[in-house]
Design a protein around this motif. Structure first.
Motif: not given
Lengths: 233, 310
Positions: A199-207
């Motif tokens: 979740a942390h990794a994907l939210s980094n990608v998203f932002f």
């Protein structure tokens, strides 16, 4: 060119200190592992703080870093209802890309310690300071290359840091309290936290994907307009 | 997350309600040394007798500071992690001489189980020490420690700390204004909400940077950075602080010396040793407990002084 050399020296010094303590831990064969892991962590951050302290810094620059660190810490609040989505890492990465490794480290570690002043300090504080600080350092180091302007590569960078962050944060309690350290131990720890790290990794990608360009523009505009933290002198 | 300056109530300190504990009135250097030593003890002495008595002592210290609720809450929160450690240790590690049970190729040994329990105890102590730490070592005291070593960093941390509640108030304003334009975080998918939240953060970033750089210019105008600055010392280092610090360092030094000799450490691998403590072991335990109970001792001393004088 001089600035580049300096920050690599700092990085090397930190790495050397860490390696020495790691050697210490290995020669002690896991005895007093816990206490040495903390000492190792804290001393490896000292070169960066020393660099910041000895730098001739103006009021504007201190405030500039303080605003960025505070923004990174504050973003934990409005996003609290969304589980595991926290743009703190994103803010730190973008700040470091603009300002370079040393300021990136200071932004990251200050954000960690200050947000914990409001949420409560714990044994995890130095680890968070270390993780976010190192995130800033690495982002700052790659910022000198042309390809760091590529949004897709940065997304990959953010994705990896999402996992590395989770892995280092697991270390503090899992590896310290479970003996001995085998590959099996690590895999078990990382499988247990896989969902959160993802979740942390994907939210980094998203932002990074959606907001990297606008945030980068904003921060560099202020940097240029007020002539802040110019590295090449 | 109500902790984040949502209410504008004044802190206890600001409204003149100083802590009544003697321990809280010591110089921050002494308080910090006490916590560092207590944490080190919980990690160095891995022995059931030591850990259980340290745990009891730290609970007593927390009760003295009227932290009952937080102590219970932390213990509940740590329970999951403790269980994890207790369960994981025997599964991961099958060294040891005393086999309890074997199933599916995994050997569960008495040694690993013991180790798991001891480590869980150590973790519980660590968490409880931090409950007490958060109560006694306020942010002002923590920053005081670094004012002389590293003034720039302390200034930076202070300013950042002050910005956090300010930015949260500002963020609420921005959120209310932007809602009229249709940018809102309350409804929609996770993606839409994150998008909206980030837009709001962007406004906050620009707004705050403009404001803050003006503040910086006014700092410069008033002479910040024109010469080396002196710093205001909020806490005094009294004779009592000096004595206590000396005792703490000497006592803990002796304990660590004993620890280096292997005292107060249960032999676990390759074979479970005897739990029995010899004379030096007991002496060391008493020393550890005396240091751990510093807040209690100070309070007791003041109580005796007060009653005997009457």
């Amino acid at each position: 060119m001089k600035a580049l050399k300096n920050s690599w020296t700092t990085f090397g010094l930190a790495f050397l200190i860490m390696a020495i303590f790691m050697l210490f831990i290995v020669t002690l064969k896991g005895q007093h592992f816990l206490i040495f892991s903390f000492i190792c962590l804290i001393t490896s951050m000292l070169p960066f703080y020393w660099r910041f302290e000895t730098r001739d810094i103006r009021a504007r620059e201190i405030i500039f870093i303080a605003v960025l660190a505070a923004i990174a810490a504050v973003t934990r609040v409005p996003f609290a209802p969304l589980p595991s989505v926290q743009p703190t890492s994103f803010v730190i990465i973008v700040s470091a890309l603009v300002l370079g490794p040393e300021s990136g480290f200071i932004v990251g570690s200050t954000a960690a310690i200050v947000s914990n002043m409001f949420l409560g300090q714990g044994p995890w504080t130095p680890w968070q300071m270390f993780c976010w600080g190192m995130m800033g350092v690495t982002a700052g180091l790659i910022s000198r290359h042309q390809w760091a302007q590529n949004k897709y590569l940065l997304c990959i960078f953010g994705f990896f840091w999402g996992f590395i962050f989770g892995w280092i944060m697991n270390l503090w309690y899992f590896v310290a309290y479970v003996n001995p350290l085998t590959i099996k131990t690590f895999i078990a720890a990382y499988v247990a936290s896989f969902y959160f790290d993802l979740a942390h990794a994907l939210s980094n990608v998203f932002f990074i994907f959606f907001f990297y360009q606008s945030w980068y523009r904003i921060i560099s505009r202020f940097k240029v307009k007020y002539g802040l933290l110019a590295e090449d002198e | 997350m109500d902790v984040y300056g949502r209410s504008r109530a004044r802190s206890q300190r600001a409204s003149g309600l100083k802590s009544q504990l003697v321990f809280d009135q010591l110089n921050p250097i002494v308080i910090f040394a006490y916590y560092v030593i207590a944490i080190a003890f919980s990690m160095v002495f891995i022995h059931p007798t030591y850990l259980v008595s340290e745990l009891l002592m730290i609970i007593a210290v927390n009760l003295l500071a009227k932290n009952q609720k937080k102590t219970l809450g932390t213990l509940q929160g740590a329970l999951f992690m403790m269980l994890f450690i207790v369960v994981m240790n025997p599964i991961m590690n099958n060294h040891g001489a005393h086999v309890i049970v074997t199933f599916g190729g995994t050997v569960i040994t008495a040694e690993a189980v013991t180790y798991g329990f001891l480590m869980a105890l150590s973790l519980a102590i660590l968490m409880l020490i931090f409950v007490s730490y958060n109560q006694s070592m306020t942010n002002h005291k923590f920053l005081y420690l670094f004012v002389r070593i590293s003034p720039q960093l302390t200034l930076l941390t202070m300013i950042t700390m002050r910005f956090v509640p300010l930015f949260i108030r500002r963020f609420t304003n921005i959120k209310n204004v932007q809602r009229t334009r249709g940018v809102q975080m309350e409804i929609g998918s996770v993606r839409a909400r994150s998008h909206a939240g980030m837009r709001l953060m962007e406004v906050l970033l620009i707004n705050s940077l403009v404001d803050a750089l003006q503040t910086a210019d006014s700092m410069t105008a008033r002479g910040y950075g024109s010469q080396k600055r002196t710093s205001y010392q909020r806490y005094r280092f009294t004779q009592r602080d000096g004595w206590l610090l000396t005792l703490l360092i000497a006592g803990s030094g002796l304990c660590f010396y004993f620890a280096k000799q292997g005292i107060g450490r249960l032999a676990i691998y390759p074979m479970l040793g005897s739990i029995h403590l010899d004379q030096i072991g007991w002496l060391c335990l008493v020393l550890v407990l005396l240091i751990d109970s510093l807040p209690l001792l100070l309070e007791g001393w003041e109580y005796l002084w007060w009653t005997l004088r009457k």
